[in-house]
Write a protein that holds these residues in place. Structure first.
Motif, PDB file in Angstrom:
ATOM      1  N   ASN A 134       4.732 -15.624 -16.084  1.00 15.55           N
ATOM      2  CA  ASN A 134       4.663 -15.951 -14.965  1.00 15.55           C
ATOM      3  C   ASN A 134       3.285 -15.753 -14.194  1.00 15.55           C
ATOM      4  O   ASN A 134       2.795 -14.426 -14.161  1.00 15.55           O
ATOM      5  N   LEU A 135       2.995 -16.410 -13.125  1.00 14.30           N
ATOM      6  CA  LEU A 135       1.757 -16.209 -12.360  1.00 14.30           C
ATOM      7  C   LEU A 135       2.075 -14.891 -11.444  1.00 14.30           C
ATOM      8  O   LEU A 135       2.980 -14.659 -10.883  1.00 14.30           O
ATOM      9  N   THR A 136       0.815 -14.216 -11.645  1.00 13.56           N
ATOM     10  CA  THR A 136       0.914 -12.888 -10.875  1.00 13.56           C
ATOM     11  C   THR A 136      -0.489 -12.463 -10.350  1.00 13.56           C
ATOM     12  O   THR A 136      -1.309 -13.189 -10.643  1.00 13.56           O
ATOM     13  N   THR A 137      -0.730 -11.278  -9.868  1.00 18.39           N
ATOM     14  CA  THR A 137      -1.861 -11.087  -9.260  1.00 18.39           C
ATOM     15  C   THR A 137      -2.755 -10.090 -10.224  1.00 18.39           C
ATOM     16  O   THR A 137      -1.793  -9.453 -11.365  1.00 18.39           O
ATOM     17  N   GLN A 138      -4.093  -9.847 -10.130  1.00 17.19           N
ATOM     18  CA  GLN A 138      -4.597  -8.743 -10.804  1.00 17.19           C
ATOM     19  C   GLN A 138      -3.908  -7.626 -10.845  1.00 17.19           C
ATOM     20  O   GLN A 138      -3.557  -7.186  -9.643  1.00 17.19           O
ATOM     21  N   PRO A 139      -4.024  -6.898 -11.928  1.00 16.27           N
ATOM     22  CA  PRO A 139      -3.226  -5.403 -11.826  1.00 16.27           C
ATOM     23  C   PRO A 139      -3.991  -4.412 -10.843  1.00 16.27           C
ATOM     24  O   PRO A 139      -5.059  -4.620 -10.732  1.00 16.27           O
ATOM     25  N   MET A 140      -3.077  -3.704 -10.248  1.00 16.46           N
ATOM     26  CA  MET A 140      -3.805  -2.526  -9.411  1.00 16.46           C
ATOM     27  C   MET A 140      -4.663  -1.778 -10.324  1.00 16.46           C
ATOM     28  O   MET A 140      -4.286  -1.232 -11.186  1.00 16.46           O
ATOM     29  N   SER A 141      -5.748  -1.581  -9.715  1.00 17.98           N
ATOM     30  CA  SER A 141      -6.815  -0.417 -10.037  1.00 17.98           C
ATOM     31  C   SER A 141      -6.522   1.069  -9.793  1.00 17.98           C
ATOM     32  O   SER A 141      -5.541   1.171  -8.680  1.00 17.98           O
ATOM     33  N   ALA A 142      -6.844   2.073 -10.549  1.00 19.71           N
ATOM     34  CA  ALA A 142      -6.655   3.450 -10.336  1.00 19.71           C
ATOM     35  C   ALA A 142      -7.144   3.682  -8.883  1.00 19.71           C
ATOM     36  O   ALA A 142      -6.823   4.524  -7.873  1.00 19.71           O
ATOM     37  N   SER A 143      -8.370   3.235  -8.729  1.00 20.28           N
ATOM     38  CA  SER A 143      -9.242   3.532  -7.323  1.00 20.28           C
ATOM     39  C   SER A 143      -7.959   2.916  -6.118  1.00 20.28           C
ATOM     40  O   SER A 143      -7.879   3.643  -4.949  1.00 20.28           O
ATOM     41  N   ALA A 144      -7.518   1.871  -6.198  1.00 18.44           N
ATOM     42  CA  ALA A 144      -6.404   1.151  -5.321  1.00 18.44           C
ATOM     43  C   ALA A 144      -5.498   1.998  -5.203  1.00 18.44           C
ATOM     44  O   ALA A 144      -4.850   2.235  -3.991  1.00 18.44           O
ATOM     45  N   ALA A 145      -4.774   2.754  -6.363  1.00 20.86           N
ATOM     46  CA  ALA A 145      -3.638   3.579  -6.216  1.00 20.86           C
ATOM     47  C   ALA A 145      -3.981   4.940  -5.315  1.00 20.86           C
ATOM     48  O   ALA A 145      -3.362   5.242  -4.749  1.00 20.86           O
ATOM     49  N   ARG A 146      -5.197   5.535  -5.571  1.00 17.05           N
ATOM     50  CA  ARG A 146      -5.645   6.581  -4.867  1.00 17.05           C
ATOM     51  C   ARG A 146      -5.809   6.266  -3.391  1.00 17.05           C
ATOM     52  O   ARG A 146      -5.357   7.172  -2.474  1.00 17.05           O
ATOM     53  N   VAL A 147      -6.333   5.031  -3.269  1.00 16.18           N
ATOM     54  CA  VAL A 147      -6.333   4.557  -1.644  1.00 16.18           C
ATOM     55  C   VAL A 147      -5.224   4.571  -1.055  1.00 16.18           C
ATOM     56  O   VAL A 147      -4.993   4.743  -0.024  1.00 16.18           O
ATOM     57  N   ALA A 148      -4.079   3.893  -1.865  1.00 19.28           N
ATOM     58  CA  ALA A 148      -2.841   3.908  -1.304  1.00 19.28           C
ATOM     59  C   ALA A 148      -2.332   5.258  -0.967  1.00 19.28           C
ATOM     60  O   ALA A 148      -1.441   5.471   0.109  1.00 19.28           O
ATOM     61  N   GLY A 149      -2.492   6.237  -1.829  1.00 23.32           N
ATOM     62  CA  GLY A 149      -2.114   7.534  -1.754  1.00 23.32           C
ATOM     63  C   GLY A 149      -2.664   8.235  -0.408  1.00 23.32           C
ATOM     64  O   GLY A 149      -1.903   8.902   0.527  1.00 23.32           O
ATOM     65  N   VAL A 150      -3.854   7.884  -0.028  1.00 22.86           N
ATOM     66  CA  VAL A 150      -4.380   8.411   1.003  1.00 22.86           C
ATOM     67  C   VAL A 150      -3.933   7.661   2.505  1.00 22.86           C
ATOM     68  O   VAL A 150      -3.660   8.392   3.220  1.00 22.86           O
ATOM     69  N   ILE A 151      -3.874   6.542   2.254  1.00 19.99           N
ATOM     70  CA  ILE A 151      -3.162   5.911   3.531  1.00 19.99           C
ATOM     71  C   ILE A 151      -1.695   6.272   3.693  1.00 19.99           C
ATOM     72  O   ILE A 151      -1.292   6.456   4.877  1.00 19.99           O
ATOM     73  N   ALA A 152      -0.922   6.374   2.631  1.00 16.33           N
ATOM     74  CA  ALA A 152       0.301   6.999   2.799  1.00 16.33           C
ATOM     75  C   ALA A 152       0.516   8.340   3.567  1.00 16.33           C
ATOM     76  O   ALA A 152       1.276   8.907   4.383  1.00 16.33           O
ATOM     77  N   GLY A 153      -0.577   9.088   3.133  1.00 15.63           N
ATOM     78  CA  GLY A 153      -0.433  10.587   3.759  1.00 15.63           C
ATOM     79  C   GLY A 153      -1.005  10.576   5.116  1.00 15.63           C
ATOM     80  O   GLY A 153      -0.232  11.154   6.037  1.00 15.63           O
TER      81      GLY A 153
END
Length: 197
Positions: A134-153
């Motif tokens: 099924n159509l989806t988006t590009q996989p999340m990158s490792a850098s995007a995961a780290r940015v998400a962690g910073v934003i969550a903190g």
């Protein structure tokens, strides 16, 4: 030696400044609340870092899962692209989409995909699909995961401090109201006492 810190050279005992006769109970409460907010701001830092680290770890696991499951396939557009206006809080933005089909195993899948403007029918486009095709988006990158962690903190720290500051401001407004009422009572009592002499 005691220091002469008042007019007239009256001695001031060490530690006597801790009890200001002009400081009322509401003033002491406000000072304690101010100190509590400052302490909370520093105490929340480890918790915010922990929340950010946990979020980053979970997002990195998700990124690895998506990278292993998602893949690209070639889709063929079935019609010319058309512009679609997407509203946002900042300003409306436009994207072009086109109906397309692609093969997944022995099945043919169809969906609207994002394409460049003025893309004609029959154009081949690389798209991302999930493990079921099924159509989806590009996989999340490792850098995007780290940015998400910073934003969550940061978000965790900000929310807690906003709640604390709201409580502090509401309490201080109540204390100011109580102080004003007390000053009015004291002033009336003083005026009443002077008129009797």
């Amino acid at each position: 030696m005691w220091k002469n810190s008042r007019a007239g050279g009256l001695p001031l005992r060490p530690g006597s400044t801790r009890r200001n006769p002009l400081m009322r109970r509401s003033d002491r409460i406000e000072n304690l609340l101010t100190l509590a907010v400052i302490v909370l701001a520093f105490a929340m830092l480890p918790l915010a870092i922990f929340a950010g680290a946990k979020t980053a770890a979970s997002q990195e696991v998700l990124a690895e899962q998506q990278t292993s499951e998602f893949r690209t396939v070639t889709a063929t557009t079935l019609a010319d692209s058309t512009g679609v206006t997407m509203s946002s809080d900042v300003a409306p933005s436009g994207v072009d989409t086109a109906p397309a089909k692609w093969t997944w195993g022995d099945q043919t899948r169809r969906a609207d995909i994002t394409v460049d403007p003025a893309t004609p029918a029959g154009t081949e486009e690389q798209i991302w699909v999930d493990g079921e095709g099924n159509l989806t988006t590009q996989p999340m990158s490792a850098s995007a995961a780290r940015v998400a962690g910073v934003i969550a903190g940061l978000f965790t720290w900000f929310v807690v401090m906003m709640i604390a500051m709201s409580g502090f401001l509401i309490t201080r407004a109540s204390l100011n109201h109580a102080r004003d009422a007390q000053w009015d009572r004291d002033l009336r009592q003083f005026l009443d006492s002077t008129t009797r002499h």
